[in-house]
Design an enzyme around this catalytic site. Structure first.
Site, mmCIF file in Angstrom:
data_model
loop_
_atom_site.group_PDB
_atom_site.id
_atom_site.type_symbol
_atom_site.label_atom_id
_atom_site.label_comp_id
_atom_site.label_asym_id
_atom_site.label_seq_id
_atom_site.Cartn_x
_atom_site.Cartn_y
_atom_site.Cartn_z
ATOM 1 N N MET A 1 -19.736 13.657 -45.385
ATOM 2 C CA MET A 1 -20.737 13.686 -44.040
ATOM 3 C C MET A 1 -21.313 12.511 -44.476
ATOM 4 O O MET A 1 -21.477 11.263 -44.311
ATOM 5 C CB MET A 1 -21.196 14.918 -42.816
ATOM 6 N N CYS A 2 -22.429 13.225 -45.049
ATOM 7 C CA CYS A 2 -23.537 12.813 -45.954
ATOM 8 C C CYS A 2 -24.764 11.732 -44.816
ATOM 9 O O CYS A 2 -24.061 11.703 -43.986
ATOM 10 C CB CYS A 2 -23.029 11.587 -46.888
ATOM 11 N N GLY A 3 -25.832 11.830 -45.478
ATOM 12 C CA GLY A 3 -26.648 10.946 -45.182
ATOM 13 C C GLY A 3 -27.419 9.591 -45.780
ATOM 14 O O GLY A 3 -27.573 10.510 -47.316
ATOM 15 N N ARG A 32 -27.313 16.388 -42.419
ATOM 16 C CA ARG A 32 -26.132 15.620 -42.476
ATOM 17 C C ARG A 32 -25.455 15.788 -44.411
ATOM 18 O O ARG A 32 -24.403 15.480 -44.538
ATOM 19 C CB ARG A 32 -26.439 14.043 -42.878
ATOM 20 N N THR A 142 -28.195 12.566 -48.859
ATOM 21 C CA THR A 142 -28.082 13.713 -49.000
ATOM 22 C C THR A 142 -26.601 14.110 -48.716
ATOM 23 O O THR A 142 -26.009 13.208 -48.396
ATOM 24 C CB THR A 142 -28.932 14.180 -47.360
#
Length: 293
Positions: A1-3, A32, A142
């Site tokens: 997903m990551c941010g 995230r 992130t």
């Protein structure tokens, strides 16, 4: 997903607040990507010098390493910035590899400092004292490691050229073949992360004479997958989504700054956000701001 988060400061009065603003944005994006985090900050620099960002095991005596190499060093937790004359960069890198093999060079440039570690993003930011850093622009990430191990090597940003780095949300389907092509062209890649391939691709295109904007435009034809890139250079800040644009993204611009976040809540605490122009970046469109413009 990551941010992903990013800031480009237009009003010099906000430059001392750059790190604090980015730290708050990373904190909001913790859920995230709770596995690891990293950021690159473009701060002050001196003509004729290069900042080498080093990473070492916990407890590394960076002061002793700097003294042994004969260069000034500023340590931050597991990382340190070694400032060397540009003419000495190659020799210094060789000395580090030969005398201190446990030390990695994770970034280099006249203004860029790059930090990344495993852990909750808010904790990573605090460990490196991000809130105290100043500068003109910065990007951060992130990570939720869905396709590879949770390691510091796998954390973003990735830097494969001077003062250039990239953070990425998504996945590239043709990264293995592209990796082989780039390695034949003389680029060195040190991880299995597809995001490092994307960073190296932009480095390669810019070595061929492209501007960053042109390199991003070429990537639309050469990179296959779904992705959002936020990229930093010595003077600029760029954003690109793939033609499908399935990954979330939002941007805001005021007279004082340009900001990017994977979600609006990452931007909600920025000063003057209530007066910002807020929009979702269009698919396959390169956005770029340059402090030299």
């Amino acid at each position: 997903m990551c941010g992903i988060v990013g800031l480009f400061i237009k009003d010099p009065k906000l430059e001392p607040q750059l790190g604090a603003m980015l730290a708050e944005m990373l904190d909001v994006m913790c859920d995230r990507g709770p596995d690891s985090a990293g950021f690159a900050v473009y701060g002050s620099g001196s003509d004729g010098t290069v900042k080498l960002t080093l990473r070492g095991p916990a407890g590394t005596d960076f002061a002793a390493i700097g003294a042994a190499l004969g260069h000034a060093v500023t340590a931050r937790d597991t990382h340190a910035v070694l400032t060397v004359p540009a003419a000495d960069e190659a020799a210094t890198r060789a000395a580090i590899a030969g005398r201190f093999p446990e030390i990695s060079v994770v970034g280099a440039g006249s203004r860029m400092e790059l930090y990344k570690e495993v852990g909750l993003p808010a904790d990573v930011a605090r460990r490196f004292k991000l809130e105290t850093m100043s500068g003109t622009h910065a990007i951060g990430h992130t990570r939720m490691a869905t396709e590879s191990a949770v390691t510091t090597d796998g954390a973003h940003p990735f830097s494969t050229g001077p003062d250039q780095c990239l953070v990425h949300n998504g996945s590239l389907s043709n990264h293995a073949g592209l990796r082989r092509r780039l390695e034949r062209e003389g680029l060195t890649l040190t991880t299995e992360n597809d995001s490092e391939v994307a960073a190296a691709y932009l480095t390669y295109r810019m070595r061929q004479g492209d501007t960053l904007g042109q390199a991003l435009e070429h990537s639309l034809g050469d990179l296959d997958g779904f992705y959002t890139f936020v990229v930093g250079t010595e003077s600029g800040f760029g954003v690109l989504r793939d033609p499908i644009a399935c990954k979330p993204a939002v941007m805001a611009e005021t007279d004082e700054y340009v900001a990017f976040g994977s979600e609006y809540r990452a931007l909600a605490g920025l000063p003057g956000i209530e007066n910002a122009r807020v929009w979702e970046p269009e698919p396959a469109k390169v956005y770029f701001w340059d402090r030299a413009a």
